[in-house]
Design a protein around this motif. Structure first.
Motif, PDB file in Angstrom:
ATOM      1  N   GLY A 119       8.719 -40.334   3.775  1.00 52.30           N
ATOM      2  CA  GLY A 119      10.416 -40.443   4.440  1.00 52.30           C
ATOM      3  C   GLY A 119      10.310 -41.140   5.606  1.00 52.30           C
ATOM      4  O   GLY A 119       9.453 -42.466   5.597  1.00 52.30           O
ATOM      5  N   ARG A 120      11.529 -41.216   6.279  1.00 47.83           N
ATOM      6  CA  ARG A 120      11.722 -42.194   7.445  1.00 47.83           C
ATOM      7  C   ARG A 120      11.150 -41.729   8.617  1.00 47.83           C
ATOM      8  O   ARG A 120      11.396 -40.548   8.948  1.00 47.83           O
ATOM      9  N   TYR A 121      10.304 -42.666   9.204  1.00 47.40           N
ATOM     10  CA  TYR A 121       9.556 -42.523  10.646  1.00 47.40           C
ATOM     11  C   TYR A 121      10.397 -43.415  11.627  1.00 47.40           C
ATOM     12  O   TYR A 121      10.850 -44.558  11.296  1.00 47.40           O
ATOM     13  N   TYR A 122      10.165 -43.000  12.897  1.00 50.55           N
ATOM     14  CA  TYR A 122      10.621 -43.662  13.922  1.00 50.55           C
ATOM     15  C   TYR A 122       9.428 -43.979  14.803  1.00 50.55           C
ATOM     16  O   TYR A 122       8.770 -42.685  15.317  1.00 50.55           O
ATOM     17  N   ALA A 123       9.273 -45.254  15.562  1.00 52.59           N
ATOM     18  CA  ALA A 123       8.362 -45.525  16.490  1.00 52.59           C
ATOM     19  C   ALA A 123       8.766 -45.707  17.863  1.00 52.59           C
ATOM     20  O   ALA A 123       9.968 -46.283  18.206  1.00 52.59           O
ATOM     21  N   SER A 124       8.308 -44.922  18.958  1.00 50.78           N
ATOM     22  CA  SER A 124       8.972 -45.058  20.276  1.00 50.78           C
ATOM     23  C   SER A 124       7.798 -45.018  21.125  1.00 50.78           C
ATOM     24  O   SER A 124       6.967 -44.132  21.141  1.00 50.78           O
ATOM     25  N   VAL A 125       8.006 -45.979  22.176  1.00 46.77           N
ATOM     26  CA  VAL A 125       7.153 -45.940  23.366  1.00 46.77           C
ATOM     27  C   VAL A 125       7.760 -44.585  24.443  1.00 46.77           C
ATOM     28  O   VAL A 125       8.799 -44.694  24.730  1.00 46.77           O
ATOM     29  N   ARG A 126       6.843 -43.773  25.109  1.00 49.85           N
ATOM     30  CA  ARG A 126       7.300 -42.677  25.771  1.00 49.85           C
ATOM     31  C   ARG A 126       6.890 -43.006  27.311  1.00 49.85           C
ATOM     32  O   ARG A 126       6.092 -43.805  27.861  1.00 49.85           O
ATOM     33  N   GLU A 127       7.642 -41.969  28.389  1.00 47.73           N
ATOM     34  CA  GLU A 127       7.624 -42.507  29.601  1.00 47.73           C
ATOM     35  C   GLU A 127       5.991 -42.453  30.100  1.00 47.73           C
ATOM     36  O   GLU A 127       5.689 -43.026  30.991  1.00 47.73           O
ATOM     37  N   GLU A 159      12.318 -48.339  12.990  1.00 47.76           N
ATOM     38  CA  GLU A 159      11.860 -47.263  12.204  1.00 47.76           C
ATOM     39  C   GLU A 159      11.511 -48.041  10.780  1.00 47.76           C
ATOM     40  O   GLU A 159      11.584 -49.411  10.619  1.00 47.76           O
ATOM     41  N   PHE A 160      10.733 -47.124   9.792  1.00 51.49           N
ATOM     42  CA  PHE A 160      10.057 -47.719   8.797  1.00 51.49           C
ATOM     43  C   PHE A 160      10.046 -46.568   7.774  1.00 51.49           C
ATOM     44  O   PHE A 160       9.989 -45.260   8.081  1.00 51.49           O
ATOM     45  N   GLU A 161       9.585 -46.853   6.589  1.00 52.59           N
ATOM     46  CA  GLU A 161       9.679 -45.791   5.498  1.00 52.59           C
ATOM     47  C   GLU A 161       7.795 -45.530   5.108  1.00 52.59           C
ATOM     48  O   GLU A 161       7.241 -46.534   4.978  1.00 52.59           O
ATOM     49  N   VAL A 162       7.866 -44.402   4.849  1.00 52.06           N
ATOM     50  CA  VAL A 162       6.399 -43.924   4.291  1.00 52.06           C
ATOM     51  C   VAL A 162       6.298 -43.677   2.834  1.00 52.06           C
ATOM     52  O   VAL A 162       7.233 -43.041   2.645  1.00 52.06           O
ATOM     53  N   ASP A 163       5.748 -44.210   1.763  1.00 51.72           N
ATOM     54  CA  ASP A 163       5.776 -44.223   0.701  1.00 51.72           C
ATOM     55  C   ASP A 163       5.032 -42.861  -0.113  1.00 51.72           C
ATOM     56  O   ASP A 163       4.565 -42.161   0.732  1.00 51.72           O
ATOM     57  N   SER A 165       2.576 -42.598  -1.545  1.00 50.53           N
ATOM     58  CA  SER A 165       1.071 -42.373  -1.330  1.00 50.53           C
ATOM     59  C   SER A 165       0.715 -42.171   0.055  1.00 50.53           C
ATOM     60  O   SER A 165      -0.275 -41.648   0.358  1.00 50.53           O
ATOM     61  N   GLY A 166       1.711 -41.824   0.912  1.00 47.09           N
ATOM     62  CA  GLY A 166       1.515 -41.506   2.324  1.00 47.09           C
ATOM     63  C   GLY A 166       1.336 -42.776   3.245  1.00 47.09           C
ATOM     64  O   GLY A 166       0.881 -42.500   4.299  1.00 47.09           O
ATOM     65  N   ALA A 167       1.412 -43.849   2.824  1.00 44.36           N
ATOM     66  CA  ALA A 167       1.064 -44.971   3.834  1.00 44.36           C
ATOM     67  C   ALA A 167       2.610 -45.624   3.951  1.00 44.36           C
ATOM     68  O   ALA A 167       3.310 -45.652   3.263  1.00 44.36           O
ATOM     69  N   GLY A 168       2.555 -46.270   5.441  1.00 44.73           N
ATOM     70  CA  GLY A 168       3.454 -46.989   5.586  1.00 44.73           C
ATOM     71  C   GLY A 168       3.328 -47.868   6.774  1.00 44.73           C
ATOM     72  O   GLY A 168       2.313 -47.768   7.385  1.00 44.73           O
ATOM     73  N   SER A 169       3.785 -49.398   6.751  1.00 42.69           N
ATOM     74  CA  SER A 169       3.528 -50.358   7.789  1.00 42.69           C
ATOM     75  C   SER A 169       4.844 -50.987   8.253  1.00 42.69           C
ATOM     76  O   SER A 169       5.917 -50.935   7.215  1.00 42.69           O
ATOM     77  N   VAL A 170       4.975 -51.558   9.368  1.00 47.51           N
ATOM     78  CA  VAL A 170       6.120 -52.325   9.779  1.00 47.51           C
ATOM     79  C   VAL A 170       5.483 -53.354  10.936  1.00 47.51           C
ATOM     80  O   VAL A 170       4.558 -53.081  11.559  1.00 47.51           O
ATOM     81  N   PHE A 171       6.280 -54.480  10.902  1.00 47.51           N
ATOM     82  CA  PHE A 171       5.925 -55.455  11.788  1.00 47.51           C
ATOM     83  C   PHE A 171       7.468 -55.606  12.642  1.00 47.51           C
ATOM     84  O   PHE A 171       8.247 -56.018  12.214  1.00 47.51           O
TER      85      PHE A 171
END
Length: 241
Positions: A119-127, A159-163, A165-171
């Motif tokens: 699915g689609r995942y979101y990366a965020s820095v928290r306070e 954001e990025f997608e996990v395939d 196989s359960g793996a995902g990466s983004v630059f």
């Protein structure tokens, strides 16, 4: 996306002879974004200049049958975050994010996860960097200098997608400086904004400073006497990338 400026990365690689040097150098020169490769046989180090993600460099070196350990990156600041789920699972470690500042106002994030549902995942820095209760205690998305509700929080990284196989990466590239991120936390979740929860597919980790190029020359741990290759094997067995 802003094109990152070239930056340096340094890897420890077990090298036995000139054939090893040629194999590693050849695999790296096939990658797009590589500017220069300096393989040092005696020191068992590989220094690389370019715009390619460190994770891609590791995969290229591993394709030659050798292990690669990131020893340093960037000259203006670098950080790392080990990503874990705080749900009750056998292996909580699910990913790794490497952050490198490549110019006064620009940093890159090399993020990889595994063992997650597709699915689609979101990366965020928290306070804050409080992960005592997992992602639930990391706070809201870091706003930084953003003012007003309509302005994008600086901590919303992408954001990025996990395939399947359960793996995902983004630059990713972001207009932030590494010192602004140290001590905060990174959250990867299927939820784009708001406070995070501790489901199996929500990962979090404290953002900690990591070595710049040439700042860490250790090959044997003074505490355990183990080589970096033995430490690497232990970490892989624990689920680390």
């Amino acid at each position: 996306m802003t094109q990152p400026e070239p930056f340096e990365t340094l890897f420890a690689v077990p090298l036995k002879c000139e054939s090893c040097v040629q194999a590693v150098s050849g695999s790296l020169h096939e990658l797009p974004g590589i500017i220069n490769v300096d393989v040092k046989l005696k020191e068992q180090l590989v220094q690389i200049s370019g715009t390619i993600a460190p994770s891609e460099i590791v995969r290229a070196i591993q394709s030659t049958g050798r292990t690669a350990i990131l020893r340093g990156s960037g000259k203006q600041g670098a950080a790392v975050s080990i990503l874990e789920t705080h749900a009750k699972v056998a292996n909580p470690v699910r990913g790794l994010a490497r952050m490198i500042q490549v110019s006064p106002k620009l940093s890159i994030v090399d993020l990889s996860v595994y063992g997650c549902s597709p699915g689609r995942y979101y990366a965020s820095v928290r306070e804050n960097g409080d992960i005592s209760q997992g992602a639930a205690s990391t706070g809201a998305v870091w706003r930084g200098t953003a003012t007003g509700e309509k302005e994008e929080p600086r901590g919303r990284f992408g954001e990025f997608e996990v395939d399947e196989s359960g793996a995902g990466s983004v630059f990713l590239t972001r207009p932030v400086e590494i010192w602004e991120l140290i001590g905060r936390s990174l959250v990867v979740s299927k939820k784009e904004s708001g406070f995070a929860t501790n489901d199996p597919d929500t990962l979090c980790g404290v953002i900690a400073r990591s070595a710049g190029v040439w700042e860490n020359e250790k090959t044997v741990c003074a505490c355990s006497g183990k080589t970096i290759w033995e430490e690497r094997t232990e970490q892989v067995n624990k689920g680390m990338i």
